[in-house]
Scaffold this motif. Structure first.
Motif, PDB file in Angstrom:
ATOM      1  N   LEU A  63     -39.720  19.849   8.505  1.00  0.00           N
ATOM      2  CA  LEU A  63     -38.300  19.515   8.592  1.00  0.00           C
ATOM      3  C   LEU A  63     -37.593  20.204   9.751  1.00  0.00           C
ATOM      4  CD1 LEU A  63     -37.252  19.613   4.821  1.00  0.00           C
ATOM      5  CD2 LEU A  63     -38.158  17.710   6.174  1.00  0.00           C
ATOM      6  N   ALA A  64     -38.128  21.312  10.211  1.00  0.00           N
ATOM      7  CA  ALA A  64     -37.474  22.058  11.297  1.00  0.00           C
ATOM      8  C   ALA A  64     -38.305  22.059  12.577  1.00  0.00           C
ATOM      9  CB  ALA A  64     -37.208  23.496  10.850  1.00  0.00           C
ATOM     10  N   GLY A  65     -39.300  21.187  12.662  1.00  0.00           N
ATOM     11  CA  GLY A  65     -40.118  21.151  13.868  1.00  0.00           C
ATOM     12  C   GLY A  65     -40.931  22.415  14.031  1.00  0.00           C
ATOM     13  N   ARG A  66     -41.064  22.847  15.269  1.00  0.00           N
ATOM     14  CA  ARG A  66     -41.795  24.093  15.552  1.00  0.00           C
ATOM     15  C   ARG A  66     -40.893  25.262  15.219  1.00  0.00           C
ATOM     16  NH1 ARG A  66     -42.086  21.454  21.141  1.00  0.00           N
ATOM     17  NH2 ARG A  66     -39.976  21.394  20.341  1.00  0.00           N
ATOM     18  N   ILE A  67     -41.375  26.121  14.336  1.00  0.00           N
ATOM     19  CA  ILE A  67     -40.509  27.172  13.804  1.00  0.00           C
ATOM     20  C   ILE A  67     -41.185  28.527  13.861  1.00  0.00           C
ATOM     21  CG2 ILE A  67     -41.288  26.803  11.428  1.00  0.00           C
ATOM     22  CD1 ILE A  67     -38.300  27.276  10.604  1.00  0.00           C
ATOM     23  N   ALA A  68     -40.399  29.544  14.126  1.00  0.00           N
ATOM     24  CA  ALA A  68     -40.883  30.932  14.138  1.00  0.00           C
ATOM     25  C   ALA A  68     -39.921  31.784  13.334  1.00  0.00           C
ATOM     26  CB  ALA A  68     -40.981  31.466  15.568  1.00  0.00           C
ATOM     27  N   ALA A  69     -40.427  32.855  12.762  1.00  0.00           N
ATOM     28  CA  ALA A  69     -39.575  33.849  12.110  1.00  0.00           C
ATOM     29  C   ALA A  69     -39.239  34.933  13.123  1.00  0.00           C
ATOM     30  CB  ALA A  69     -40.283  34.454  10.910  1.00  0.00           C
ATOM     31  N   VAL A  70     -38.001  35.374  13.105  1.00  0.00           N
ATOM     32  CA  VAL A  70     -37.592  36.512  13.941  1.00  0.00           C
ATOM     33  C   VAL A  70     -37.387  37.688  13.003  1.00  0.00           C
ATOM     34  CG1 VAL A  70     -35.880  37.412  15.543  1.00  0.00           C
ATOM     35  CG2 VAL A  70     -36.475  34.975  15.595  1.00  0.00           C
ATOM     36  N   SER A  71     -38.185  38.730  13.174  1.00  0.00           N
ATOM     37  CA  SER A  71     -38.129  39.857  12.247  1.00  0.00           C
ATOM     38  C   SER A  71     -38.017  41.172  12.994  1.00  0.00           C
ATOM     39  CB  SER A  71     -39.382  39.888  11.361  1.00  0.00           C
ATOM     40  OG  SER A  71     -39.338  40.985  10.471  1.00  0.00           O
ATOM     41  N   SER A  72     -37.161  42.056  12.457  1.00  0.00           N
ATOM     42  CA  SER A  72     -37.014  43.400  13.007  1.00  0.00           C
ATOM     43  C   SER A  72     -37.974  44.384  12.337  1.00  0.00           C
ATOM     44  CB  SER A  72     -35.582  43.898  12.804  1.00  0.00           C
ATOM     45  OG  SER A  72     -35.313  44.051  11.408  1.00  0.00           O
ATOM     46  N   PHE A  73     -38.685  43.927  11.304  1.00  0.00           N
ATOM     47  CA  PHE A  73     -39.510  44.814  10.485  1.00  0.00           C
ATOM     48  C   PHE A  73     -38.671  46.028  10.061  1.00  0.00           C
ATOM     49  CE2 PHE A  73     -42.684  42.131  12.326  1.00  0.00           C
ATOM     50  CZ  PHE A  73     -43.685  42.068  11.368  1.00  0.00           C
ATOM     51  N   GLY A  74     -37.458  45.703   9.621  1.00  0.00           N
ATOM     52  CA  GLY A  74     -36.523  46.736   9.218  1.00  0.00           C
ATOM     53  C   GLY A  74     -36.502  46.957   7.725  1.00  0.00           C
ATOM     54  N   ALA A  75     -35.357  47.397   7.225  1.00  0.00           N
ATOM     55  CA  ALA A  75     -35.257  47.869   5.847  1.00  0.00           C
ATOM     56  C   ALA A  75     -35.588  46.807   4.811  1.00  0.00           C
ATOM     57  CB  ALA A  75     -33.848  48.413   5.603  1.00  0.00           C
ATOM     58  N   GLY A  92     -44.568  44.715  -5.152  1.00  0.00           N
ATOM     59  CA  GLY A  92     -45.256  45.917  -4.704  1.00  0.00           C
ATOM     60  C   GLY A  92     -45.202  46.112  -3.204  1.00  0.00           C
ATOM     61  N   LEU A  93     -44.084  45.721  -2.605  1.00  0.00           N
ATOM     62  CA  LEU A  93     -43.955  45.819  -1.149  1.00  0.00           C
ATOM     63  C   LEU A  93     -43.535  47.224  -0.736  1.00  0.00           C
ATOM     64  CD1 LEU A  93     -42.109  42.439  -0.491  1.00  0.00           C
ATOM     65  CD2 LEU A  93     -44.506  42.972  -0.019  1.00  0.00           C
ATOM     66  N   PRO A  94     -44.116  47.757   0.315  1.00  0.00           N
ATOM     67  CA  PRO A  94     -43.741  49.091   0.775  1.00  0.00           C
ATOM     68  C   PRO A  94     -42.361  49.083   1.413  1.00  0.00           C
ATOM     69  CG  PRO A  94     -45.227  48.085   2.346  1.00  0.00           C
ATOM     70  CD  PRO A  94     -45.160  47.146   1.173  1.00  0.00           C
ATOM     71  N   ALA A  95     -41.610  50.138   1.197  1.00  0.00           N
ATOM     72  CA  ALA A  95     -40.294  50.272   1.822  1.00  0.00           C
ATOM     73  C   ALA A  95     -40.447  50.841   3.227  1.00  0.00           C
ATOM     74  CB  ALA A  95     -39.401  51.182   0.988  1.00  0.00           C
ATOM     75  N   HIS A  96     -39.523  50.481   4.088  1.00  0.00           N
ATOM     76  CA  HIS A  96     -39.475  51.125   5.404  1.00  0.00           C
ATOM     77  C   HIS A  96     -39.284  52.618   5.159  1.00  0.00           C
ATOM     78  CE1 HIS A  96     -38.195  52.336   9.382  1.00  0.00           C
ATOM     79  NE2 HIS A  96     -38.384  51.102   9.860  1.00  0.00           N
ATOM     80  N   PRO A  97     -40.064  53.468   5.822  1.00  0.00           N
ATOM     81  CA  PRO A  97     -39.998  54.906   5.531  1.00  0.00           C
ATOM     82  C   PRO A  97     -38.651  55.561   5.773  1.00  0.00           C
ATOM     83  CG  PRO A  97     -41.345  54.469   7.479  1.00  0.00           C
ATOM     84  CD  PRO A  97     -41.100  53.147   6.823  1.00  0.00           C
ATOM     85  N   LEU A  98     -37.759  54.927   6.543  1.00  0.00           N
ATOM     86  CA  LEU A  98     -36.457  55.534   6.820  1.00  0.00           C
ATOM     87  C   LEU A  98     -35.399  55.202   5.769  1.00  0.00           C
ATOM     88  CD1 LEU A  98     -36.158  55.099  10.703  1.00  0.00           C
ATOM     89  CD2 LEU A  98     -36.728  57.173   9.420  1.00  0.00           C
ATOM     90  N   VAL A  99     -35.671  54.209   4.927  1.00  0.00           N
ATOM     91  CA  VAL A  99     -34.677  53.801   3.933  1.00  0.00           C
ATOM     92  C   VAL A  99     -34.314  54.954   3.006  1.00  0.00           C
ATOM     93  CG1 VAL A  99     -34.264  52.319   1.936  1.00  0.00           C
ATOM     94  CG2 VAL A  99     -35.282  51.362   4.013  1.00  0.00           C
ATOM     95  N   ALA A 100     -35.305  55.661   2.538  1.00  0.00           N
ATOM     96  CA  ALA A 100     -35.058  56.771   1.612  1.00  0.00           C
ATOM     97  C   ALA A 100     -34.243  57.887   2.254  1.00  0.00           C
ATOM     98  CB  ALA A 100     -36.385  57.336   1.105  1.00  0.00           C
ATOM     99  N   GLY A 101     -34.217  57.923   3.579  1.00  0.00           N
ATOM    100  CA  GLY A 101     -33.455  58.949   4.278  1.00  0.00           C
ATOM    101  C   GLY A 101     -32.024  58.560   4.569  1.00  0.00           C
ATOM    102  N   GLY A 102     -31.569  57.384   4.042  1.00  0.00           N
ATOM    103  CA  GLY A 102     -30.179  56.988   4.226  1.00  0.00           C
ATOM    104  C   GLY A 102     -29.950  55.956   5.305  1.00  0.00           C
ATOM    105  N   TYR A 103     -30.992  55.185   5.636  1.00  0.00           N
ATOM    106  CA  TYR A 103     -30.876  54.150   6.663  1.00  0.00           C
ATOM    107  C   TYR A 103     -31.117  52.777   6.037  1.00  0.00           C
ATOM    108  CZ  TYR A 103     -31.371  57.960  10.087  1.00  0.00           C
ATOM    109  OH  TYR A 103     -31.214  59.102  10.821  1.00  0.00           O
TER     110      TYR A 103
END
Length: 261
Positions: A46-58, A200-211
């Protein structure tokens, strides 16, 4: 118009969308659960050629997990700005490996642009918009020339500017009529957390530090309790977005620019 959008030829590099297409897709999928919507969009083209844009963030793991569960070969574009926290780069590798993502593409800034406009590497300190343009906007704009649509991880709860975000919208950063799909637009913070725990997904390691929202290290700070999730981005500047999601963000590309994948 929506019917035309459903019949995109994947070989046709000119295939693009209209506002009517986005509205029709929003209506069609209004009551469809997120995973089912993603599966139909990908299976039916439905959307043709598609890619995900990810920051691999929180919160990136949720959308990436949903996509990997459907098609692990969906291209995932990561803007490797040269300014990320080491924890983010390690998290990218860990998450890609755990989910079996087979097509993660690192987009890097044009070396000539860095020499001409940010040779010291300190442009972020006096011109964050210019820094984002060189390190994010231009590399992504060049890469997206080969795609008709993108998946993003944006959510309405993240800040006031994103409230009411639609699942399907036109990409206003160019005039090509590219479609932007926000599968998690109506998800709450609690839903994100519950999904990560259940999967069971791992959290970004900085989230627990307030980010709770994580971008480049010089422009990301901790967030105080009660503040919105993105208040730690560009703290002290009148800036809330890097530019890849706003109108007119990529007006010009360096002549002959080609991102290094």
């Amino acid at each position: 118009m929506a019917e035309a959008a459903r019949r995109i030829d994947r070989i046709d590099t000119a295939a693009r969308f209209t506002a009517a297409d986005a509205e029709a897709l929003n209506a069609r999928f209004a009551a469809v659960p997120t995973r089912a919507m993603l599966a139909q969009v990908l299976a039916e083209g439905l959307a043709g050629r598609i890619a995900a844009v990810s920051s691999f963030g929180a919160e990136s793991a949720v959308l990436l997990h949903l996509l990997a569960d459907i098609d692990r070969n969906v291209p995932v574009l990561f803007l490797d700005t040269g300014k990320h926290f080491p924890e983010t780069l390690a998290y990218r590798d860990e998450l890609a490996g755990r989910l079996g993502l087979s097509n993660v593409i690192d987009l890097v800034p044009d070396p000539a642009a860095l020499i001409q406009r940010d040779e010291s590497g300190l442009r972020w300190s006096y011109d964050p918009d210019g820094c984002c343009e060189i390190r994010k906007v231009q590399p992504l704009a060049a890469a997206l020339a080969g795609f008709d649509a993108t998946f993003t991880g944006r959510k309405g709860f993240q800040n006031a500017a994103r409230a009411g975000l639609a699942r399907f919208e036109l990409d206003l950063t160019d005039q090509a009529g590219r479609l932007k799909i926000n599968p998690l637009a109506d998800w709450s913070s609690d839903q994100i957390g519950s999904y990560m725990a259940a999967a069971g997904l791992p959290a970004h390691p900085l989230v627990a530090g307030g980010y709770p929202s994580i971008g480049c290290s010089p422009c990301t700070s901790k967030v105080a309790p009660g503040e919105d999730a993105r208040s730690g981005r560009w703290n002290g500047w009148d800036k809330t977005e890097c530019g890849i999601h706003v109108d007119g963000a990529a007006d010009d590309l360096p002549p002959g620019y080609d991102p290094a994948f």
